[in-house]
Structure formats: structure tokens, C-alpha cells
Design a protein around this motif. Structure first.
Motif, PDB file in Angstrom:
ATOM      1  N   MET A 134       0.798  -1.215   0.000  1.00  0.00           N
ATOM      2  CA  MET A 134       0.000   0.000   0.000  1.00  0.00           C
ATOM      3  C   MET A 134       0.836   1.273   0.000  1.00  0.00           C
ATOM      4  N   GLU A 165      -8.903   0.165  -6.382  1.00  0.00           N
ATOM      5  CA  GLU A 165      -7.861  -0.807  -6.081  1.00  0.00           C
ATOM      6  C   GLU A 165      -7.933  -2.026  -7.002  1.00  0.00           C
ATOM      7  N   GLY A 248      -6.550  -0.774   2.832  1.00  0.00           N
ATOM      8  CA  GLY A 248      -5.938  -0.428   4.104  1.00  0.00           C
ATOM      9  C   GLY A 248      -6.753  -0.876   5.293  1.00  0.00           C
ATOM     10  N   HIS A 276      -2.419  -1.593  -4.896  1.00  0.00           N
ATOM     11  CA  HIS A 276      -3.221  -0.627  -4.134  1.00  0.00           C
ATOM     12  C   HIS A 276      -3.394   0.657  -4.944  1.00  0.00           C
TER      13      HIS A 276
END
Length: 276
Positions: A134, A165, A248, A276
Motif C-alpha cells: 500500500m 484498487e 488499508g 493498491h
């Protein structure tokens, strides 16, 4: 994405050799430069009672240096045996996540490993893989610690939820899945779609990239997370690669999906390409 620089994370765990072999195979496939990045947990836990702290620190440093030298020799020997000359060894100092993210940003694709709770050497930092994926801005292939990867990217499952994403992950995966024999776009029912593009639209987009894909919808089951539904499909469809977006810890989407990122990282049985 064109894969010309690959980066594989190396450590002192028993799974580092498997990641090296996998990364070397990818490097040959893409005619890419391979970076072996050695990053381990900076464990400096001292016993409660020490008669000679200086001697303990010296012993700790000697063990660390010996482990580093062994890992370097194994990586370079494996590359030589594979006939790969464009390889590079790096062992930077600093915060495990920070240095990995920094070096990852200079690569096209990362090869990481799932944490093995039975192997203390596989622990780097809490949420290491998630944080690297991420924060680096690069896609990563995460290998499961259990079992052996016999085939790769021949039968692909794309977890599609219409998010940024998942769109990023699918675009990043194109070079990896373009020679797959079977590709299936899977969506999980979450309610009325109101005409939004779904699996069939993704399959049509892939076809314009010369990738033939089918699509399927997994019915939502009360009390079962989206991640668990996808895991149940892997064996039935003989999947050897999952493509999915990474979310996340605090994102609203993560909670609505039932923590799919966390579920896959904890329970994966096949390689997962995350972005991500």
C-alpha cells in the motif's frame, strides 16, 4: 506495465529459497533484472539478566552478519545456477518497511512472502506485506508459505468489486495473465447494481487486450466474508493466481468487504497479485 525490474524480498526464513526460485523464473520469463532485497526483523531483544552486555551485542552482530552472508551466497548461487546474470544483491539498513518501500519504488513488480506463524524468521514487522504493497505504489505477488507453487498464472481468478484498487490490480496484472489458459472475473453480490459495469464488462475489456475471460457472480452468504467465498472457489476452479486490490486497515471498503485483504493474506493457498 512492462516487467523489466523485479524485486524479491529475502530473509532468514525457510521460505526465502522458494521466493528466490520463483523470482528467478519470472526474471527469465520477462528478460528482467532481478534485485534480491535482504530485509529482516531488527531483533535486539536482550535477556533480563546480562553479565556482559558488550559480549552479547558482539555475538548478536556476528550472528546477523553470518546470516546475511549466507543469504547473499545462496541468492547469487541460485542465480548463477539458473543462468541469470542480470541480478543484484542489496542489504540496506534502516526501518524494515521504510527501506523495502524505498527500494520497491524502483522496481516494476515485487515478490513477497506470506508470514508463516510457525517460522519466527519470516516475521519482519506487523502487517509488513500490506504496508509495502500500500505504500510502494507497485504491484506485488505474494506467495503462500504452505505448499509448493507447481503452476503459475495458468488459471487466474480476478476478484472484481469495481473499486479503484481492483482496477489498478487488474491493469498491473495484464503482463502476467496474458498467456493464461483460463481467466475468470468474479464478483460478489452486494446488492442492486443499478446498471454499474460488472464482470461481463471487465471480460470485454480483457478481450480487447487479447485475453479471453469468463465471468461469474458469487452469491453472498450470510455470515461468510467475501474473502472466504473467494477462497472456497480456488480449489474447485484449480486456480493458481488470484488478482485483487489491497485495502488499508481503516478503509470503509475494507470493513464492507469483511476484511478481504486480511483474509487472503492470512489464508491464501495460491499466489496472490495485489495492488493498491
Amino acid at each position: 506495465m512492462i516487467c523489466k525490474t523485479l524485486l524479491v524480498h529475502l530473509d532468514d526464513s525457510t521460505h526465502s529459497a522458494a521466493r528466490t526460485e520463483f523470482a528467478l523464473d519470472l526474471a527469465r520469463r520477462y528478460d528482467a533484472h532481478l534485485i534480491g532485497l535482504y530485509v529482516v526483523c531488527p531483533d535486539m531483544t536482550r535477556p533480563f539478566f546480562l553479565q556482559d552486555e558488550g559480549a552479547w551485542i558482539a555475538m548478536h552482530d556476528a550472528r546477523r552478519d553470518a546470516n546475511l552472508k549466507t543469504a547473499q551466497e545462496r541468492f547469487l548461487a541460485a542465480a548463477a545456477q539458473a543462468g541469470l546474470s542480470s541480478v543484484e544483491w542489496r542489504a540496506p539498513e534502516g526501518s524494515a518497511v521504510d527501506v523495502t518501500v524505498l527500494h520497491a519504488r524502483h522496481a516494476d513488480l515485487l515478490v513477497l512472502g506470506q508470514h508463516d506463524p510457525e517460522d519466527p524468521s519470516s516475521y519482519i514487522s506487523r502487517h509488513f506485506v500490506e504496508d509495502v504493497v500500500m505504500s510502494s505504489g507497485r504491484p506485488a505477488i505474494v506467495l503462500p508459505y504452505a505448499g509448493t507453487v507447481h503452476t503459475f498464472a495458468q488459471s487466474v481468478l480476478i476478484a472484481w468489486d469495481g473499486s479503484r484498487e481492483s482496477a489498478r490490480a487488474l491493469a498491473d496484472a495484464l503482463p502476467v495473465i496474458k498467456h493464461a489458459k483460463f481467466v475468470t472475473v468474479v464478483t460478489v453480490e452486494t446488492g442492486p447494481t443499478h446498471g454499474e459495469p460488472a464482470g461481463i464488462d471487465v471480460a470485454a475489456w480483457l478481450e480487447r487486450h487479447n485475453i479471453q475471460a469468463g465471468f461469474a457472480t458469487a452469491p453472498r452468504v450470510s455470515g461468510v466474508s467475501a474473502g472466504s467465498l473467494l477462497l472456497n472457489m480456488l480449489t474447485d476452479r484449480h486456480i493458481d493466481l488470484v488478482v485483487m486490490g489491497a485495502y488499508g486497515h481503516a478503509r470503509v471498503q475494507e470493513r464492507l468487504l469483511g476484511g478481504m485483504t486480511r483474509t487472503m493474506l492470512q489464508s491464501m493457498t495460491v499466489p496472490v497479485l495485489m495492488s493498491h
